[in-house]
Design a protein around this motif. Sequence first.
Motif, mmCIF file in Angstrom:
data_model
loop_
_atom_site.group_PDB
_atom_site.id
_atom_site.type_symbol
_atom_site.label_atom_id
_atom_site.label_comp_id
_atom_site.label_asym_id
_atom_site.label_seq_id
_atom_site.Cartn_x
_atom_site.Cartn_y
_atom_site.Cartn_z
ATOM 1 N N ALA A 39 4.438 8.557 2.336
ATOM 2 C CA ALA A 39 3.700 8.878 1.171
ATOM 3 C C ALA A 39 3.610 10.393 1.066
ATOM 4 O O ALA A 39 3.654 11.016 0.109
ATOM 5 N N GLU A 40 3.261 10.784 2.231
ATOM 6 C CA GLU A 40 2.880 12.250 2.285
ATOM 7 C C GLU A 40 4.479 13.180 1.892
ATOM 8 O O GLU A 40 4.571 14.152 1.579
ATOM 9 N N THR B 136 2.966 1.703 -3.189
ATOM 10 C CA THR B 136 1.878 2.098 -4.251
ATOM 11 C C THR B 136 1.460 3.798 -4.299
ATOM 12 O O THR B 136 1.696 4.405 -4.952
ATOM 13 N N LYS B 137 1.374 4.249 -3.125
ATOM 14 C CA LYS B 137 1.168 5.590 -2.791
ATOM 15 C C LYS B 137 2.552 6.326 -3.111
ATOM 16 O O LYS B 137 2.342 7.423 -3.832
ATOM 17 N N GLN C 113 2.925 6.331 -6.895
ATOM 18 C CA GLN C 113 1.942 7.303 -7.406
ATOM 19 C C GLN C 113 2.167 8.796 -7.396
ATOM 20 O O GLN C 113 1.868 9.687 -8.275
ATOM 21 N N ASN C 114 2.976 9.321 -6.219
ATOM 22 C CA ASN C 114 3.283 10.460 -5.795
ATOM 23 C C ASN C 114 4.665 10.774 -6.451
ATOM 24 O O ASN C 114 5.284 12.095 -6.226
ATOM 25 N N GLU D 17 0.643 -1.298 -0.015
ATOM 26 C CA GLU D 17 0.027 -0.116 0.033
ATOM 27 C C GLU D 17 0.723 1.290 0.187
ATOM 28 O O GLU D 17 0.576 2.304 -0.740
ATOM 29 N N THR D 18 1.788 1.353 0.872
ATOM 30 C CA THR D 18 2.764 2.605 0.989
ATOM 31 C C THR D 18 3.561 2.587 -0.374
ATOM 32 O O THR D 18 3.807 3.839 -0.753
#
Length: 475
Positions: free
Chosen positions: A323-324, A20-21, A24-25, A17-18
């Motif tokens: 991700a942020e 992937t994020k 995407q970023n 999940e991380t």
Amino acid sequence: MRTKVVATLGPGSSNVETITKMVQNGVRILRLNFSHSDAESFKPVIAMIRQVEKELSIPLTIMGDLCGPKIRVGVIENAPLDIDSRAYVYLGLPDVADKAKDLPFIPLDQPELLQGLEDGMEVSLSDGMLQFFVTETLEKDRLYKLQAQNAGLLASKKGITFPGKHIALPAFTEKDKVDLAGCIEIGVDAIAMSFVQTAQDVQDVLDAMNKHGVVLPIIAKIERQNAVENIESILELASGIMVARGDLGLECKLSTVPVIQKKLIRAARHAQKPVIVATQMMLSMVKNPIPTRAEANDVANAIMDGADCCMLSEETAIGAYPAEAVGYIKEIAEGTEPYYLERIKGPYKPADELVSNPVKYLSYSACLLAQDIDSPAIICHSSSGSSARIVCSRRPAQPVYCLTPDKSVPAYLNFFWGISPIITESKLTNHRDRLVEFLEANDKFEKGEGYILVSGQPTPGQTMPKTNEVKLYYK
């Protein structure tokens, strides 16, 4: 976003999940730190990365970061010790400790590190928190008296550096040799090499790769003063460099690091090699959901210096907001890149050179033509990726797409500013025809626009494949 992001994987991010994020970023390179792990432990993480790569249809690069020589002091009696400014200590080999009883003694069991140490030289301990000068040579290459320049805590097993001094230790250690073999076995795409000092250090890794029958891109981490001084010869052999500002700031005066960063970035671009800027870019985001203003400026300045990649370490490895953190770099890059392109006022002209370089001038011409007609994109075909790499070194305003039939090439192209690598499985033999086929079939490229095509189809009199054609194509 043209700037690429390197994210270090760790407990805070080693899940699908991380990853992937982060991809995407804008993450295109995933770093595996071998300082505290081995190849076997990274197998599950690599499987996750390949899963994300397949699901998102985005080529990703896995970079194994070899730890290099760990230079640490031994066990200090009664440590930790509070050292006052101007206080004296001894530094020497463990077998001379009996000759240094009247002051704190710092043992160092690597004789080669003390060789050539002289009065007046600097010594940095505890990750740079304690600074000393050598005041007296008691036994050459064996025992020295140091004076502290500032107060601080002196603990056992901490790192020690000798700013400006050549360290007589091989950058490619026995552990690195084992880890390199493991990287090749588990399918790592690129290698980062720590504590490079000379081109020979890079050659040592290349020789080891050749024994395994594999040659992967090598990113030389520049964290020694000697490496800064030898940067041109290092760039001849390395596939790219990393401005590792943490250790570099211990080796060199901290006030000089910003200018060194700019010089290294410029040298890499002139060599058509990618450069990564690393260390503490978003460090506050290990615990906080937003970066500081200073961190945002640091990222923006690296981009305006011309860096190909920004790297996150603790921020994504152990941070609460991996991700942020990547998302903020993306946001800063998207706001900074237009100003950077405006400031350089068009693609970089090749520097005057003693030897003819038609490939670089053809690439520059392609960028000028793209600028003149306001083309939406420059599209290259290259078996090795060389054409796209040279085009991107001119820093065109247009995105650069590189078609290649070699499935190993995108892993290297991911390090380069502005390049989107694409695997082509076209049956056409002519490179230009492959570009036209791709352009016509892709709805991303609007009709009625002019596109710049760059290719290197060998001609009968051409001994080596090189960029030899630039075409303006209206869809």
